[in-house]
Write a protein that holds these residues in place. Sequence first.
Motif, PDB file in Angstrom:
ATOM      1  N   PHE A  14     -59.631 -83.841  98.315  1.00  0.00           N
ATOM      2  CA  PHE A  14     -58.591 -84.114  97.315  1.00  0.00           C
ATOM      3  C   PHE A  14     -58.459 -85.629  97.079  1.00  0.00           C
ATOM      4  CE2 PHE A  14     -57.205 -80.369  99.810  1.00  0.00           C
ATOM      5  CZ  PHE A  14     -57.250 -79.409  98.824  1.00  0.00           C
ATOM      6  N   PRO A  15     -59.486 -86.266  96.539  1.00  0.00           N
ATOM      7  CA  PRO A  15     -59.463 -87.733  96.431  1.00  0.00           C
ATOM      8  C   PRO A  15     -58.423 -88.298  95.463  1.00  0.00           C
ATOM      9  CG  PRO A  15     -61.356 -86.851  95.283  1.00  0.00           C
ATOM     10  CD  PRO A  15     -60.719 -85.698  96.006  1.00  0.00           C
ATOM     11  N   THR A  16     -57.909 -87.481  94.564  1.00  0.00           N
ATOM     12  CA  THR A  16     -56.921 -87.990  93.607  1.00  0.00           C
ATOM     13  C   THR A  16     -55.498 -87.535  93.940  1.00  0.00           C
ATOM     14  OG1 THR A  16     -57.336 -86.133  92.123  1.00  0.00           O
ATOM     15  CG2 THR A  16     -58.602 -88.167  91.727  1.00  0.00           C
ATOM     16  N   LYS A  17     -55.321 -86.983  95.117  1.00  0.00           N
ATOM     17  CA  LYS A  17     -54.002 -86.487  95.544  1.00  0.00           C
ATOM     18  C   LYS A  17     -53.237 -87.601  96.255  1.00  0.00           C
ATOM     19  CE  LYS A  17     -51.582 -82.590  96.314  1.00  0.00           C
ATOM     20  NZ  LYS A  17     -50.771 -82.079  95.276  1.00  0.00           N
ATOM     21  N   LYS A  18     -52.265 -88.181  95.554  1.00  0.00           N
ATOM     22  CA  LYS A  18     -51.499 -89.315  96.076  1.00  0.00           C
ATOM     23  C   LYS A  18     -50.852 -89.006  97.421  1.00  0.00           C
ATOM     24  CE  LYS A  18     -47.372 -90.153  94.523  1.00  0.00           C
ATOM     25  NZ  LYS A  18     -46.197 -90.524  93.731  1.00  0.00           N
ATOM     26  N   ALA A  24     -52.091 -90.354 104.956  1.00  0.00           N
ATOM     27  CA  ALA A  24     -53.187 -90.982 105.699  1.00  0.00           C
ATOM     28  C   ALA A  24     -52.856 -92.441 105.992  1.00  0.00           C
ATOM     29  CB  ALA A  24     -54.496 -90.867 104.926  1.00  0.00           C
ATOM     30  N   ALA A  25     -52.261 -93.125 105.020  1.00  0.00           N
ATOM     31  CA  ALA A  25     -51.873 -94.532 105.215  1.00  0.00           C
ATOM     32  C   ALA A  25     -50.775 -94.651 106.269  1.00  0.00           C
ATOM     33  CB  ALA A  25     -51.420 -95.140 103.893  1.00  0.00           C
ATOM     34  N   GLN A  26     -49.820 -93.751 106.242  1.00  0.00           N
ATOM     35  CA  GLN A  26     -48.759 -93.775 107.253  1.00  0.00           C
ATOM     36  C   GLN A  26     -49.345 -93.563 108.651  1.00  0.00           C
ATOM     37  OE1 GLN A  26     -46.299 -90.710 105.533  1.00  0.00           O
ATOM     38  NE2 GLN A  26     -44.995 -92.200 104.466  1.00  0.00           N
ATOM     39  N   PRO A  49     -55.096 -95.105  90.821  1.00  0.00           N
ATOM     40  CA  PRO A  49     -54.601 -96.417  90.382  1.00  0.00           C
ATOM     41  C   PRO A  49     -53.170 -96.407  89.839  1.00  0.00           C
ATOM     42  CG  PRO A  49     -56.267 -95.590  88.868  1.00  0.00           C
ATOM     43  CD  PRO A  49     -56.242 -94.655  90.031  1.00  0.00           C
ATOM     44  N   GLN A  50     -52.661 -95.268  89.413  1.00  0.00           N
ATOM     45  CA  GLN A  50     -51.292 -95.208  88.917  1.00  0.00           C
ATOM     46  C   GLN A  50     -50.281 -94.903  90.019  1.00  0.00           C
ATOM     47  OE1 GLN A  50     -53.804 -94.390  86.472  1.00  0.00           O
ATOM     48  NE2 GLN A  50     -53.112 -96.425  85.863  1.00  0.00           N
ATOM     49  N   ALA A  51     -50.735 -94.722  91.239  1.00  0.00           N
ATOM     50  CA  ALA A  51     -49.830 -94.450  92.365  1.00  0.00           C
ATOM     51  C   ALA A  51     -49.238 -95.773  92.850  1.00  0.00           C
ATOM     52  CB  ALA A  51     -50.571 -93.728  93.479  1.00  0.00           C
ATOM     53  N   GLN A  52     -48.137 -96.152  92.256  1.00  0.00           N
ATOM     54  CA  GLN A  52     -47.525 -97.443  92.544  1.00  0.00           C
ATOM     55  C   GLN A  52     -47.193 -97.614  94.027  1.00  0.00           C
ATOM     56  OE1 GLN A  52     -44.276 -97.973  89.700  1.00  0.00           O
ATOM     57  NE2 GLN A  52     -45.440 -96.657  88.326  1.00  0.00           N
ATOM     58  N   VAL A  53     -46.791 -96.544  94.660  1.00  0.00           N
ATOM     59  CA  VAL A  53     -46.420 -96.625  96.074  1.00  0.00           C
ATOM     60  C   VAL A  53     -47.590 -97.122  96.924  1.00  0.00           C
ATOM     61  CG1 VAL A  53     -46.948 -94.199  96.608  1.00  0.00           C
ATOM     62  CG2 VAL A  53     -45.261 -95.434  97.963  1.00  0.00           C
ATOM     63  N   LEU A  54     -48.811 -96.764  96.577  1.00  0.00           N
ATOM     64  CA  LEU A  54     -49.978 -97.201  97.345  1.00  0.00           C
ATOM     65  C   LEU A  54     -50.216 -98.696  97.170  1.00  0.00           C
ATOM     66  CD1 LEU A  54     -52.256 -94.142  96.575  1.00  0.00           C
ATOM     67  CD2 LEU A  54     -51.115 -94.650  98.749  1.00  0.00           C
ATOM     68  N   TRP A  55     -50.075 -99.182  95.948  1.00  0.00           N
ATOM     69  CA  TRP A  55     -50.191-100.622  95.697  1.00  0.00           C
ATOM     70  C   TRP A  55     -49.129-101.381  96.475  1.00  0.00           C
ATOM     71  CZ3 TRP A  55     -54.328-102.505  93.303  1.00  0.00           C
ATOM     72  CH2 TRP A  55     -54.988-101.726  92.339  1.00  0.00           C
TER      73      TRP A  55
END
Length: 108
Positions: A14-18, A24-26, A49-55
Amino acid sequence: ECARAIYAVALTTFPTKKSVWVRAAQHEKAHGTRESLDALLRRAVSYCPQAQVLWLMGAKEKWQSGDVEGARAILNEAFRANPDSEQVWLAAQKLESENSQPERARKL
């Protein structure tokens, strides 16, 4: 290591699943290194790229580790991907004001 392997499979599937990237980052933040977290967040924003929380997670990690220029660079990339994002703009404002750069903050 088991959890990382599970996240690796989930991210491949699921590479586009925010939400998978955020979890995973947590996990990486809690159990990995700054470098591994940075690499994961870089990959995350390339797929979402639109997942602002990741940026914002990436910029915050850079800032907290003392890399203000790195945080600025991430926020600049986030602006390009999300030009109308109030969250990204506010984060950039906060970064500059917290680092005694009121003139830079005004220019934003």
